[in-house]
Design a protein around this motif. Structure first.
Motif, short mmCIF file in Angstrom:
data_model
loop_
_atom_site.label_atom_id
_atom_site.label_comp_id
_atom_site.label_asym_id
_atom_site.label_seq_id
_atom_site.Cartn_x
_atom_site.Cartn_y
_atom_site.Cartn_z
N LYS A 1 73.68 41.08 -67.19
CA LYS A 1 75.25 39.82 -66.96
C LYS A 1 74.70 39.97 -65.44
N GLN A 2 75.19 38.81 -65.54
CA GLN A 2 75.07 37.78 -63.83
C GLN A 2 74.41 38.14 -62.41
N GLN A 3 75.79 39.17 -62.94
CA GLN A 3 75.86 39.74 -61.49
C GLN A 3 74.77 40.68 -61.12
N LEU A 4 74.01 40.94 -61.96
CA LEU A 4 72.34 42.11 -61.78
C LEU A 4 72.16 41.76 -61.02
N ALA A 5 71.66 39.91 -60.85
CA ALA A 5 70.81 38.64 -60.10
C ALA A 5 70.94 38.88 -59.16
N TRP A 6 71.92 39.44 -58.24
CA TRP A 6 72.15 40.01 -57.18
C TRP A 6 72.36 41.09 -56.19
N VAL A 7 72.02 42.28 -57.37
CA VAL A 7 71.47 43.53 -56.84
C VAL A 7 69.93 43.38 -56.22
N PRO A 8 70.09 43.82 -54.85
CA PRO A 8 68.60 44.04 -54.23
C PRO A 8 67.56 44.65 -54.93
N PHE A 9 66.11 43.52 -54.70
CA PHE A 9 65.25 44.34 -55.26
C PHE A 9 65.46 44.25 -56.90
N ILE A 10 67.03 44.87 -58.07
CA ILE A 10 66.82 44.62 -58.58
C ILE A 10 66.64 43.70 -59.86
N GLY A 11 67.64 42.54 -59.39
CA GLY A 11 67.63 41.65 -59.62
C GLY A 11 66.56 40.23 -59.47
N LEU A 12 65.59 40.43 -58.74
CA LEU A 12 65.27 39.72 -57.82
C LEU A 12 63.47 40.21 -59.19
N ALA A 13 63.20 41.71 -58.98
CA ALA A 13 62.25 42.37 -60.01
C ALA A 13 62.68 42.03 -61.99
N CYS A 14 63.87 42.02 -61.82
CA CYS A 14 63.99 41.10 -63.62
C CYS A 14 63.76 40.10 -64.15
N TRP A 15 64.42 39.32 -62.90
CA TRP A 15 63.41 37.82 -62.61
C TRP A 15 62.67 37.38 -63.13
N ALA A 16 61.92 38.23 -62.56
CA ALA A 16 60.13 37.82 -62.59
C ALA A 16 59.68 39.33 -63.38
N LEU A 17 60.69 39.96 -64.35
CA LEU A 17 60.52 40.52 -66.11
C LEU A 17 60.55 39.09 -66.90
N ASP A 18 60.79 38.06 -66.76
CA ASP A 18 61.82 36.67 -67.48
C ASP A 18 63.37 37.77 -68.63
N MET A 19 63.66 39.15 -67.71
CA MET A 19 65.31 39.17 -68.25
C MET A 19 65.87 38.22 -68.14
N PRO A 20 66.76 37.75 -69.25
CA PRO A 20 67.95 36.91 -68.96
C PRO A 20 68.99 37.62 -68.68
N PHE A 21 69.43 36.29 -67.80
CA PHE A 21 71.16 37.26 -67.39
C PHE A 21 71.70 36.21 -67.76
N MET A 22 73.10 36.60 -68.69
CA MET A 22 74.32 36.21 -69.20
C MET A 22 75.54 36.46 -68.91
N ARG A 23 75.99 35.15 -68.95
CA ARG A 23 77.44 35.25 -67.98
C ARG A 23 78.66 35.09 -68.61
N ARG A 24 79.55 36.50 -68.64
CA ARG A 24 80.29 37.09 -69.59
C ARG A 24 81.60 36.22 -69.62
N TYR A 25 82.32 35.86 -70.37
CA TYR A 25 83.57 34.55 -69.74
C TYR A 25 83.73 34.64 -71.35
N SER A 26 85.43 35.36 -70.72
CA SER A 26 86.56 36.13 -71.82
C SER A 26 86.92 34.53 -73.01
N ARG A 27 87.15 35.28 -74.00
CA ARG A 27 87.97 34.70 -75.17
C ARG A 27 88.16 33.19 -74.33
N SER A 28 89.63 33.28 -74.06
CA SER A 28 90.98 32.63 -73.29
C SER A 28 89.96 31.14 -72.49
#
Length: 302
Positions: A119-146
């Protein structure tokens, strides 16, 4: 006595988790920055292998964390047929933060390194967000159907993010992990989303369909994982940190990736409908399996 042990184990677990995460994340982040500054393919591939090795060290640290649960027993079926030299797409139900710990620890010696759809929100978690970015993990935005009904272009952006990330995994064996429910199960979400299943939320098909479209020919199998904590169903992650986690049940099913699972999900309405039907059938079978596991453990008095 149990309360006293939990009171002692909780801060120890938290400190251990933070220490392991920081020690492994810092080298990954620095390597990711170096890869960004020097975007040469041979360099990027070596850095990616280094980052995967550091993530493996993180998984080993999580294994130590689980050892703080002295009564923990594993009930696992289907682990024997996996191979670390193949590409896999792994999907699982998402019940708790404990799921990530379980998947990392259980599969660290059986599958190539896990790459999560996050989830996109995890990108802002200290250390974890940047580490996941460096590991090429995709951050997905979760939108409602409406929201998507009025902003359909946002759906295309998420799919493009998944496509770009999957392209990066062609050069080395990888396990792409997608919690297709998009969020952790709670009774409130179950009611709000009007889920037709007892133990699961409705699955979202776009991300997994894109991964199959981009890397379908390389995937050896789709790994369908069912996770259950029959004795700690209410708060498995907290119980894990407190040393009270007693049972982890994992059922693994390998599904061939054939032509019926590869297609243009975004533009082909017929394929999109068939793929959603296939995923819903898979989710129905998983729900039946979860009900069976919980009933069996309840009858056994565990």
């Amino acid at each position: 006595m149990l309360r006293l042990r939990a009171a002692i184990t909780l801060p120890v677990s938290i400190m251990l988790a933070i220490l392991v995460t920081v020690l492994c994340a810092l080298p990954i982040i620095l390597a990711g920055i170096f890869k960004l500054l020097l975007p040469l393919k041979p360099v990027s591939e070596r850095i990616s292998r280094f980052c995967d090795a550091m993530m493996y060290c993180w998984c080993e640290g999580l294994a130590v964390l689980l050892h703080l649960n002295p009564r923990l027993k594993w009930d696992v079926q289907g682990l024997d047929e996996l191979n670390r030299n193949n590409w896999y797409l792994l999907t699982a139900n998402h019940h708790s933060w404990a799921d990530i710990v379980v998947l990392c620890v259980l599969f660290r010696n059986h599958l190539p390194m896990n790459k999560y759809f996050l989830k996109q929100q995890l990108a802002w978690v200290p250390f974890i967000g940047l580490a996941c970015w460096a590991l090429d993990m995709p951050f997905m935005r979760r939108y409602s159907r409406s929201y998507l009904s009025t902003h359909p272009e946002r759906r295309a952006q998420d799919i493009e993010t998944a496509r770009r990330s999957c392209e990066k995994f062609r050069s080395r064996p990888t396990t792409i992990v997608n919690f297709v429910e998009g969020t952790r199960f709670t009774p409130e979400k179950h009611v709000r989303l009007r889920s037709p299943w007892r133990h699961l939320l409705p699955p979202k098909a776009a991300g997994i369909a894109m991964a199959l479209s981009v890397l379908g020919l390389q995937f050896d199998k789709l790994v369908n994982v069912t996770l259950c904590y029959p004795q700690n169903d209410a708060t498995p992650f907290l119980d894990m940190l407190c040393g009270r986690l007693t049972r982890v049940v994992v059922r693994i099913q390998l599904i061939p990736v054939d032509e019926s699972l590869r297609g243009d999900y975004q533009n082909d309405a017929s394929f999109r409908h068939n793929f959603q039907c296939w995923l819903n059938r898979l989710w129905h079978e998983k729900d039946v399996q979860l009900e069976k596991i919980k009933t069996e453990y309840k009858k056994a008095g565990h």
